[in-house]
Design a protein around this motif. Sequence first.
Motif, PDB file in Angstrom:
ATOM      1  N   LYS A 141       0.843  -1.202   0.000  1.00 45.46           N
ATOM      2  CA  LYS A 141       0.000   0.000   0.000  1.00 45.46           C
ATOM      3  C   LYS A 141       0.876   1.250   0.000  1.00 45.46           C
ATOM      4  CE  LYS A 141      -3.662   2.458   2.498  1.00 45.46           C
ATOM      5  NZ  LYS A 141      -3.210   3.715   1.978  1.00 45.46           N
ATOM      6  N   PHE A 142       1.932   1.256   0.803  1.00 45.78           N
ATOM      7  CA  PHE A 142       2.848   2.394   0.832  1.00 45.78           C
ATOM      8  C   PHE A 142       3.459   2.604  -0.550  1.00 45.78           C
ATOM      9  CE2 PHE A 142       7.158   4.119   1.287  1.00 45.78           C
ATOM     10  CZ  PHE A 142       6.855   5.347   1.867  1.00 45.78           C
ATOM     11  N   ILE A 143       3.854   1.526  -1.223  1.00 44.65           N
ATOM     12  CA  ILE A 143       4.453   1.631  -2.549  1.00 44.65           C
ATOM     13  C   ILE A 143       3.443   2.183  -3.554  1.00 44.65           C
ATOM     14  CG2 ILE A 143       5.386   0.285  -4.475  1.00 44.65           C
ATOM     15  CD1 ILE A 143       6.776  -1.474  -2.330  1.00 44.65           C
ATOM     16  N   ARG A 144       2.215   1.699  -3.493  1.00 40.78           N
ATOM     17  CA  ARG A 144       1.177   2.224  -4.397  1.00 40.78           C
ATOM     18  C   ARG A 144       0.902   3.701  -4.120  1.00 40.78           C
ATOM     19  NH1 ARG A 144      -0.863  -3.056  -3.343  1.00 40.78           N
ATOM     20  NH2 ARG A 144      -0.694  -4.331  -5.226  1.00 40.78           N
ATOM     21  N   ASP A 145       0.838   4.061  -2.834  1.00 45.08           N
ATOM     22  CA  ASP A 145       0.643   5.467  -2.457  1.00 45.08           C
ATOM     23  C   ASP A 145       1.810   6.321  -2.939  1.00 45.08           C
ATOM     24  OD1 ASP A 145      -1.743   4.797  -1.224  1.00 45.08           O
ATOM     25  OD2 ASP A 145      -0.939   4.909   0.820  1.00 45.08           O
ATOM     26  N   LEU A 146       3.007   5.782  -2.838  1.00 42.75           N
ATOM     27  CA  LEU A 146       4.206   6.500  -3.264  1.00 42.75           C
ATOM     28  C   LEU A 146       4.141   6.815  -4.755  1.00 42.75           C
ATOM     29  CD1 LEU A 146       6.915   7.496  -2.102  1.00 42.75           C
ATOM     30  CD2 LEU A 146       7.877   5.274  -2.719  1.00 42.75           C
ATOM     31  N   LYS A 147       3.662   5.874  -5.548  1.00 45.44           N
ATOM     32  CA  LYS A 147       3.559   6.100  -6.991  1.00 45.44           C
ATOM     33  C   LYS A 147       2.526   7.175  -7.316  1.00 45.44           C
ATOM     34  CE  LYS A 147       2.935   3.993 -11.466  1.00 45.44           C
ATOM     35  NZ  LYS A 147       2.816   2.789 -12.248  1.00 45.44           N
ATOM     36  N   GLU A 148       1.433   7.181  -6.596  1.00 46.83           N
ATOM     37  CA  GLU A 148       0.324   8.097  -6.886  1.00 46.83           C
ATOM     38  C   GLU A 148       0.507   9.495  -6.295  1.00 46.83           C
ATOM     39  OE1 GLU A 148      -2.129   7.257  -8.975  1.00 46.83           O
ATOM     40  OE2 GLU A 148      -1.096   5.340  -9.198  1.00 46.83           O
ATOM     41  N   ASN A 149       1.345   9.619  -5.265  1.00 45.51           N
ATOM     42  CA  ASN A 149       1.419  10.861  -4.510  1.00 45.51           C
ATOM     43  C   ASN A 149       2.808  11.500  -4.646  1.00 45.51           C
ATOM     44  OD1 ASN A 149       1.554  12.840  -2.488  1.00 45.51           O
ATOM     45  ND2 ASN A 149       0.176  11.711  -1.145  1.00 45.51           N
ATOM     46  N   LEU A 150       2.901  12.539  -5.462  1.00 48.41           N
ATOM     47  CA  LEU A 150       4.188  13.214  -5.665  1.00 48.41           C
ATOM     48  C   LEU A 150       4.699  13.871  -4.393  1.00 48.41           C
ATOM     49  CD1 LEU A 150       3.660  14.794  -9.198  1.00 48.41           C
ATOM     50  CD2 LEU A 150       4.888  12.703  -8.605  1.00 48.41           C
ATOM     51  N   ASP A 151       3.789  14.335  -3.538  1.00 52.14           N
ATOM     52  CA  ASP A 151       4.213  14.922  -2.263  1.00 52.14           C
ATOM     53  C   ASP A 151       4.881  13.869  -1.382  1.00 52.14           C
ATOM     54  OD1 ASP A 151       3.284  17.456  -2.923  1.00 52.14           O
ATOM     55  OD2 ASP A 151       1.323  17.141  -1.979  1.00 52.14           O
ATOM     56  N   LEU A 152       4.353  12.661  -1.391  1.00 51.68           N
ATOM     57  CA  LEU A 152       4.949  11.569  -0.618  1.00 51.68           C
ATOM     58  C   LEU A 152       6.325  11.212  -1.180  1.00 51.68           C
ATOM     59  CD1 LEU A 152       4.573   9.611   1.726  1.00 51.68           C
ATOM     60  CD2 LEU A 152       3.390   8.058   0.156  1.00 51.68           C
ATOM     61  N   GLN A 153       6.466  11.245  -2.496  1.00 53.80           N
ATOM     62  CA  GLN A 153       7.778  11.008  -3.116  1.00 53.80           C
ATOM     63  C   GLN A 153       8.775  12.074  -2.683  1.00 53.80           C
ATOM     64  OE1 GLN A 153       7.725  10.462  -7.403  1.00 53.80           O
ATOM     65  NE2 GLN A 153       5.840   9.249  -7.279  1.00 53.80           N
ATOM     66  N   SER A 154       8.354  13.330  -2.715  1.00 53.12           N
ATOM     67  CA  SER A 154       9.226  14.436  -2.303  1.00 53.12           C
ATOM     68  C   SER A 154       9.622  14.298  -0.842  1.00 53.12           C
ATOM     69  CB  SER A 154       8.539  15.779  -2.520  1.00 53.12           C
ATOM     70  OG  SER A 154       8.332  16.014  -3.889  1.00 53.12           O
ATOM     71  N   LEU A 155       8.675  13.913  -0.003  1.00 51.86           N
ATOM     72  CA  LEU A 155       8.944  13.731   1.425  1.00 51.86           C
ATOM     73  C   LEU A 155       9.982  12.615   1.629  1.00 51.86           C
ATOM     74  CD1 LEU A 155       8.262  14.526   4.344  1.00 51.86           C
ATOM     75  CD2 LEU A 155       6.418  12.830   4.264  1.00 51.86           C
ATOM     76  N   LEU A 156       9.811  11.513   0.932  1.00 47.04           N
ATOM     77  CA  LEU A 156      10.765  10.404   1.025  1.00 47.04           C
ATOM     78  C   LEU A 156      12.158  10.865   0.616  1.00 47.04           C
ATOM     79  CD1 LEU A 156      11.427   7.319   1.334  1.00 47.04           C
ATOM     80  CD2 LEU A 156      10.921   7.151  -1.109  1.00 47.04           C
ATOM     81  N   ILE A 157      12.228  11.581  -0.488  1.00 43.48           N
ATOM     82  CA  ILE A 157      13.532  12.068  -0.975  1.00 43.48           C
ATOM     83  C   ILE A 157      14.169  12.993   0.054  1.00 43.48           C
ATOM     84  CG2 ILE A 157      14.620  13.524  -2.733  1.00 43.48           C
ATOM     85  CD1 ILE A 157      12.532  12.252  -4.722  1.00 43.48           C
ATOM     86  N   GLN A 158      13.389  13.929   0.601  1.00 45.73           N
ATOM     87  CA  GLN A 158      13.920  14.874   1.574  1.00 45.73           C
ATOM     88  C   GLN A 158      14.334  14.193   2.874  1.00 45.73           C
ATOM     89  OE1 GLN A 158      14.721  18.117   1.135  1.00 45.73           O
ATOM     90  NE2 GLN A 158      14.227  17.635  -0.979  1.00 45.73           N
ATOM     91  N   GLN A 159      13.567  13.211   3.326  1.00 47.23           N
ATOM     92  CA  GLN A 159      13.871  12.519   4.591  1.00 47.23           C
ATOM     93  C   GLN A 159      15.132  11.671   4.490  1.00 47.23           C
ATOM     94  OE1 GLN A 159      10.248  10.306   5.349  1.00 47.23           O
ATOM     95  NE2 GLN A 159       9.451  11.882   6.693  1.00 47.23           N
ATOM     96  N   THR A 160      15.530  11.316   3.300  1.00 44.02           N
ATOM     97  CA  THR A 160      16.652  10.401   3.146  1.00 44.02           C
ATOM     98  C   THR A 160      17.920  11.067   2.600  1.00 44.02           C
ATOM     99  OG1 THR A 160      15.741   9.726   0.997  1.00 44.02           O
ATOM    100  CG2 THR A 160      15.209   8.353   2.904  1.00 44.02           C
ATOM    101  N   ILE A 161      17.887  12.366   2.425  1.00 41.81           N
ATOM    102  CA  ILE A 161      19.090  13.083   1.928  1.00 41.81           C
ATOM    103  C   ILE A 161      20.206  12.969   2.952  1.00 41.81           C
ATOM    104  CG2 ILE A 161      20.047  15.361   1.413  1.00 41.81           C
ATOM    105  CD1 ILE A 161      17.518  16.003  -0.071  1.00 41.81           C
TER     106      ILE A 161
END
Length: 96
Positions: free
Chosen positions: A76-96
Amino acid sequence: MSVCYIIFSPSLNKFYTGITQEPVHIRIEKHNKHQYGAHRFTAKATDWELYLLLEAQSYSHARRMELKIKKMKSAKFIRDLKENLDLQSLLIQQTI
């Protein structure tokens, strides 16, 4: 360029998350041809296809994204990640 990628196998109905510095289409081809060994998770199928690609600032950044996604243990997290650009941005920022 380093990336974190998620591939999907329709026959298994499963996701696999990995990282690479080589072109992703070559990486997927290697997964489908079992070039990483018959004992690997991706060797269970030959129909892996690209589901999501996340560009990273470095190889270590890609690894941190991969580990965070795997830690979630959630399709579900992976599907949400694909659909939600804000979630993608958050993931990228949290892991820098």
